[in-house]
Design a protein around this motif. Structure first.
Motif, mmCIF file in Angstrom:
data_model
loop_
_atom_site.group_PDB
_atom_site.id
_atom_site.type_symbol
_atom_site.label_atom_id
_atom_site.label_comp_id
_atom_site.label_asym_id
_atom_site.label_seq_id
_atom_site.Cartn_x
_atom_site.Cartn_y
_atom_site.Cartn_z
ATOM 1 N N PRO A 174 0.817 -1.220 0.000
ATOM 2 C CA PRO A 174 0.000 0.000 0.000
ATOM 3 C C PRO A 174 0.846 1.263 0.000
ATOM 4 O O PRO A 174 1.892 1.344 0.654
ATOM 5 N N ALA A 175 0.369 2.262 -0.714
ATOM 6 C CA ALA A 175 1.120 3.513 -0.876
ATOM 7 C C ALA A 175 1.064 4.414 0.346
ATOM 8 O O ALA A 175 1.730 5.448 0.370
ATOM 9 N N ASP A 176 0.290 4.027 1.388
ATOM 10 C CA ASP A 176 0.245 4.870 2.586
ATOM 11 C C ASP A 176 1.350 4.522 3.576
ATOM 12 O O ASP A 176 1.413 5.101 4.662
ATOM 13 N N ARG A 177 2.244 3.594 3.210
ATOM 14 C CA ARG A 177 3.372 3.234 4.069
ATOM 15 C C ARG A 177 4.572 4.098 3.694
ATOM 16 O O ARG A 177 4.804 4.393 2.522
ATOM 17 N N ARG A 178 5.357 4.483 4.686
ATOM 18 C CA ARG A 178 6.415 5.454 4.431
ATOM 19 C C ARG A 178 7.816 4.977 4.816
ATOM 20 O O ARG A 178 8.797 5.459 4.259
ATOM 21 N N VAL A 179 7.912 4.055 5.779
ATOM 22 C CA VAL A 179 9.223 3.604 6.253
ATOM 23 C C VAL A 179 9.329 2.105 5.949
ATOM 24 O O VAL A 179 8.700 1.286 6.611
ATOM 25 N N VAL A 180 10.134 1.781 4.948
ATOM 26 C CA VAL A 180 10.122 0.458 4.338
ATOM 27 C C VAL A 180 11.450 -0.255 4.586
ATOM 28 O O VAL A 180 12.515 0.370 4.530
ATOM 29 N N VAL A 181 11.365 -1.559 4.841
ATOM 30 C CA VAL A 181 12.547 -2.411 4.868
ATOM 31 C C VAL A 181 12.340 -3.505 3.830
ATOM 32 O O VAL A 181 11.320 -4.200 3.847
ATOM 33 N N ASP A 182 13.291 -3.646 2.923
ATOM 34 C CA ASP A 182 13.213 -4.638 1.843
ATOM 35 C C ASP A 182 14.165 -5.781 2.171
ATOM 36 O O ASP A 182 15.381 -5.644 2.073
ATOM 37 N N PHE A 183 13.604 -6.929 2.583
ATOM 38 C CA PHE A 183 14.397 -8.103 2.928
ATOM 39 C C PHE A 183 14.863 -8.822 1.654
ATOM 40 O O PHE A 183 14.062 -9.092 0.760
ATOM 41 N N GLY A 184 16.137 -9.173 1.607
ATOM 42 C CA GLY A 184 16.667 -9.898 0.447
ATOM 43 C C GLY A 184 16.532 -9.078 -0.816
ATOM 44 O O GLY A 184 16.094 -9.573 -1.854
ATOM 45 N N THR A 185 16.981 -7.838 -0.742
ATOM 46 C CA THR A 185 16.701 -6.871 -1.807
ATOM 47 C C THR A 185 17.395 -7.192 -3.124
ATOM 48 O O THR A 185 17.001 -6.688 -4.166
ATOM 49 N N GLY A 186 18.465 -8.014 -3.114
ATOM 50 C CA GLY A 186 19.227 -8.238 -4.344
ATOM 51 C C GLY A 186 19.856 -6.938 -4.808
ATOM 52 O O GLY A 186 20.572 -6.274 -4.062
ATOM 53 N N VAL A 187 19.551 -6.534 -6.031
ATOM 54 C CA VAL A 187 20.077 -5.265 -6.554
ATOM 55 C C VAL A 187 19.160 -4.089 -6.229
ATOM 56 O O VAL A 187 19.323 -2.996 -6.766
ATOM 57 N N GLY A 188 18.194 -4.314 -5.345
ATOM 58 C CA GLY A 188 17.329 -3.234 -4.884
ATOM 59 C C GLY A 188 15.977 -3.153 -5.552
ATOM 60 O O GLY A 188 15.233 -2.201 -5.312
ATOM 61 N N SER A 189 15.605 -4.147 -6.354
ATOM 62 C CA SER A 189 14.467 -4.007 -7.254
ATOM 63 C C SER A 189 13.143 -3.719 -6.560
ATOM 64 O O SER A 189 12.444 -2.763 -6.920
ATOM 65 N N ALA A 190 12.750 -4.505 -5.561
ATOM 66 C CA ALA A 190 11.440 -4.296 -4.947
ATOM 67 C C ALA A 190 11.398 -2.975 -4.179
ATOM 68 O O ALA A 190 10.468 -2.183 -4.341
ATOM 69 N N GLY A 191 12.399 -2.736 -3.340
ATOM 70 C CA GLY A 191 12.404 -1.509 -2.554
ATOM 71 C C GLY A 191 12.447 -0.264 -3.409
ATOM 72 O O GLY A 191 11.739 0.721 -3.151
ATOM 73 N N LEU A 192 13.270 -0.287 -4.459
ATOM 74 C CA LEU A 192 13.375 0.889 -5.322
ATOM 75 C C LEU A 192 12.125 1.068 -6.175
ATOM 76 O O LEU A 192 11.722 2.201 -6.462
ATOM 77 N N ALA A 193 11.489 -0.039 -6.580
ATOM 78 C CA ALA A 193 10.229 0.071 -7.317
ATOM 79 C C ALA A 193 9.156 0.709 -6.442
ATOM 80 O O ALA A 193 8.335 1.505 -6.917
ATOM 81 N N PHE A 194 9.156 0.381 -5.148
ATOM 82 C CA PHE A 194 8.204 1.025 -4.243
ATOM 83 C C PHE A 194 8.505 2.518 -4.113
ATOM 84 O O PHE A 194 7.590 3.353 -4.144
ATOM 85 N N LEU A 195 9.775 2.875 -3.993
ATOM 86 C CA LEU A 195 10.135 4.295 -3.899
ATOM 87 C C LEU A 195 9.748 5.048 -5.168
ATOM 88 O O LEU A 195 9.382 6.228 -5.104
#
Length: 252
Positions: A41-62
């Protein structure tokens, strides 16, 4: 002399909204990370991406949520370095921090200083999900690490999410359908309001992935959301898949 094992490619995803540098060989970014980010959900602001690899999921959320910030956690130092490069490459250097470490050590006195105990409101988790007993391990070490898991890993990651999240924080994860029983079992220890979204390769095929999200401290029973079909009968993307994977739309 450069070899395929140490060559990098620079690839655009989400219709050019995100650029990722990644290894030519080994584990590469696919639909899973992008679907996971879209399901959060887009109402979340402080994110931790477990097993991010090259950052794909966390950066896609940002990329979708411009006022969010993320801690990208990766056990492989080489991939963690690429995650940092990708954060800078996409202009997220001030919004993304990279932690090189084991997810199981997070928010413990002996673990890394970030993420802090109870500070996050969202955890993204794309865990290794090919059980060693049922799948042959890839000879590529990075690919094997990304795709193989022991029986306790899902529970370890869920406990880590519980430590990292504050009250009413949310975990979002992606996994195989056959792991549903294990997922519900581990989430029952501290999480509720579980929502499950099946992902189908085509309308007539069984699901190949489950997107799951749950809220810390809730006791509401699980629910199953309308599924996502990735491809039409002729192999072209469905309009919903195109909107999520190319246009950066939210899912569920």
């Amino acid at each position: 002399m450069a070899t395929e094992a140490n060559l990098l490619s620079t690839d655009s995803v989400l219709g050019g909204r995100l650029t990722l540098r990644q290894m030519v060989s080994g584990h590469r970014v696919g639909h899973d990370a992008l679907l996971l980010a879209a399901f959060a959900p887009a109402d979340r602001r402080v994110v931790v991406d477990f097993g991010t690899g090259v950052g794909s999921a966390g950066l896609a959320f940002l990329a979708r949520v411009p006022d969010a910030r993320a801690t990208l956690v990766e056990i492989d130092p080489g991939l963690a370095a690429l995650a940092g490069e990708n954060a800078a490459l996409n202009g997220f250097g001030a919004r993304a921090r990279v932690v090189t470490g084991d997810v199981a050590s997070l928010a413990r006195p002996s673990g890394p200083p970030l993420p802090e105990l109870g500070a996050a409101d969202l955890v993204l988790a794309n865990p290794p999900f090919n059980a060693d007993a049922r799948h042959r391990t890839s000879p590529d070490a990075a690919r094997a690490r990304a795709h193989m898991a022991d029986a306790d890993l899902l529970a370890d990651w869920t406990r880590a999410a519980d430590r990292c999240l504050g009250a009413k924080g949310m975990i979002c994860l992606i996994h195989r359908p056959e792991a549903l029983g294990d997922i519900l079992a581990v989430l029952s220890r501290g999480f509720g309001a579980v929502e499950i979204l099946p992902v189908y390769p085509r309308a007539e095929r069984p699901a190949v992935r489950l997107l799951v999200r749950a809220v810390k401290g809730r006791r509401t029973p699980p629910s199953i959301l309308p599924g996502l079909v990735l491809s039409e009968a002729d192999g072209t993307p469905t309009p919903q898949a195109e909107a999520v994977l190319r246009d950066g739309a939210a899912l569920g």
